[in-house]
Design an enzyme around this catalytic site. Sequence first.
Site, mmCIF file in Angstrom:
data_model
loop_
_atom_site.group_PDB
_atom_site.id
_atom_site.type_symbol
_atom_site.label_atom_id
_atom_site.label_comp_id
_atom_site.label_asym_id
_atom_site.label_seq_id
_atom_site.Cartn_x
_atom_site.Cartn_y
_atom_site.Cartn_z
ATOM 1 N N HIS A 1 6.468 4.935 1.354
ATOM 2 C CA HIS A 1 5.029 5.628 1.667
ATOM 3 C C HIS A 1 5.219 6.447 1.733
ATOM 4 C CE1 HIS A 1 2.553 1.737 3.214
ATOM 5 N NE2 HIS A 1 2.776 1.789 1.866
ATOM 6 N N HIS B 1 0.995 -9.011 -4.977
ATOM 7 C CA HIS B 1 0.293 -7.875 -4.292
ATOM 8 C C HIS B 1 1.091 -6.157 -5.557
ATOM 9 C CE1 HIS B 1 -0.249 -3.535 -1.994
ATOM 10 N NE2 HIS B 1 0.595 -4.003 -1.346
ATOM 11 N N GLU C 1 1.507 -3.257 -5.542
ATOM 12 C CA GLU C 1 1.708 -2.424 -5.022
ATOM 13 C C GLU C 1 3.149 -2.239 -5.334
ATOM 14 O OE1 GLU C 1 2.081 -0.778 -0.419
ATOM 15 O OE2 GLU C 1 2.459 1.505 -1.164
ATOM 16 N N ASP D 1 6.229 -1.467 -4.240
ATOM 17 C CA ASP D 1 7.746 -2.619 -3.834
ATOM 18 C C ASP D 1 7.949 -3.067 -4.021
ATOM 19 O OD1 ASP D 1 5.290 -2.203 -2.589
ATOM 20 O OD2 ASP D 1 6.971 -2.512 -0.513
ATOM 21 N N HIS E 1 -2.708 -5.070 3.044
ATOM 22 C CA HIS E 1 -3.745 -3.901 3.408
ATOM 23 C C HIS E 1 -3.807 -3.228 1.858
ATOM 24 C CE1 HIS E 1 0.296 -0.523 1.681
ATOM 25 N NE2 HIS E 1 0.234 -2.235 1.607
ATOM 26 N N ASP F 1 2.912 -8.286 2.081
ATOM 27 C CA ASP F 1 2.695 -7.797 3.193
ATOM 28 C C ASP F 1 2.563 -8.193 4.851
ATOM 29 O OD1 ASP F 1 4.189 -5.514 1.734
ATOM 30 O OD2 ASP F 1 1.856 -4.846 1.078
ATOM 31 N N TYR G 1 5.148 -1.753 12.474
ATOM 32 C CA TYR G 1 4.602 -2.185 10.998
ATOM 33 C C TYR G 1 2.710 -2.111 11.079
ATOM 34 C CZ TYR G 1 4.608 -4.700 6.442
ATOM 35 O OH TYR G 1 4.267 -5.212 5.117
ATOM 36 N N HIS H 1 8.927 -8.626 3.534
ATOM 37 C CA HIS H 1 9.396 -7.282 4.036
ATOM 38 C C HIS H 1 10.339 -8.234 5.092
ATOM 39 C CE1 HIS H 1 8.233 -3.869 1.594
ATOM 40 N NE2 HIS H 1 7.072 -4.420 1.558
#
Length: 394
Positions: free
Chosen positions: A23, A79, A81, A83, A147, A166, A194, A227
Amino acid sequence: MKKHIKNNVYWLGKLDWELDRFHGDDYSIINGSSQNSYLIREEKTVLIDTVWKPHAEEFINNLQSEVDLKSIDFIVVNHGEVDHSGALPALLEKIPGVPLYCTANAVKSLTGQYHHPEWNFNVVKTGDSIEIGNGKKLVFVEMRMLHWPDSMATYLTEDNILFSNDAFGQHFAADELFNDKTDQCLLWHEAMKYYANILNPFSPLVKKKIEEILALNLQIDIIATSHGVIWRQDPLKIVNTYYEWSQDYKEDQITIAYDTMWDGTMQLAHKIGEEISRLAPETKLKLFNISKSDKNEVMTEVFKSKAIVVGSPTVGQSILSSVGGWLEFLKELKFRGKKAAVFGCYGWSGESTKVLREKLTEAGFEVVEPEIKCQWNPDTEDLDKATLIAEAVI
Ligand code: FEO
């Protein structure tokens, strides 16, 4: 190299040993991380999520050494995002038109990031499912705000695997892959870090979502995160722990966080720490100079704390920028049910304790009355006030 998870399910992600921030610079990575992608080979061949863009080429090479890319029937994008979606543009250049299954919000995030409105999006919502052959199906569960608004989890029936993305993850590179095989101290520390630094702002939604998932009475044998480790031994332990963490979590701990110009505020910090230890020897005490400490590690200690004590000298009729930035991050994390106290030295005008008090109140802390506002360096009278702060926060 793929790794076997269960039956026809394989891990095919990136163990990211070199990653040191996430991030932007907002999350420190100390023990590496991973981006976990999964390949399911039933009658249908399904890919669940991908990896971050810098690893796209390596990922696609690995993927095509395991499977003919043209045999991939569809991709689940839990998701958007980067990554997890970063390898999609390169992958979809090789297999254009392959269906993507994702939430309506993920269509927005993927299109906004990659500008490919022509991708074959198939929008799903909670309860939708798709057959993948051999009597198995994938069931989708929206995980809104866990998230991102586009987050979702996918459940594989018969094998009873929840691909949680996540949620329940950790930034932790574990070559051994499974929770029962890894270092437990590191694992649980990274899982808590986390949660505290990424998920805590959404705790009320975490609580509600966990209640919703548990009410479904799904048999969950494995939680395959995006992750860190895969939870296969007692997988519901992390779910129940999240439930506990989502409810104003605190331990018998107090954290002191400060910065100092000419060591006066540091002396106050140490004296307050000594008084807390003297009056409450069972209470764990943590003390950090904010400008010399990893902010995500400090926030993890704040997450565990029932109270924090924050100090800054006055500078420019306010507080040190190191403390100001730290307080902004603290506010973002939306901790609740914790006390706070303030202290600081000054030379001339002395606004720091007032500013600290305002910012901590805005951040959701109950700020106690006793404080130390000390002109020049602390004398005995100033140091004696440490007892009043200690009594108010223990
Ligand atoms: Fe691991 Fe929200 O991306």
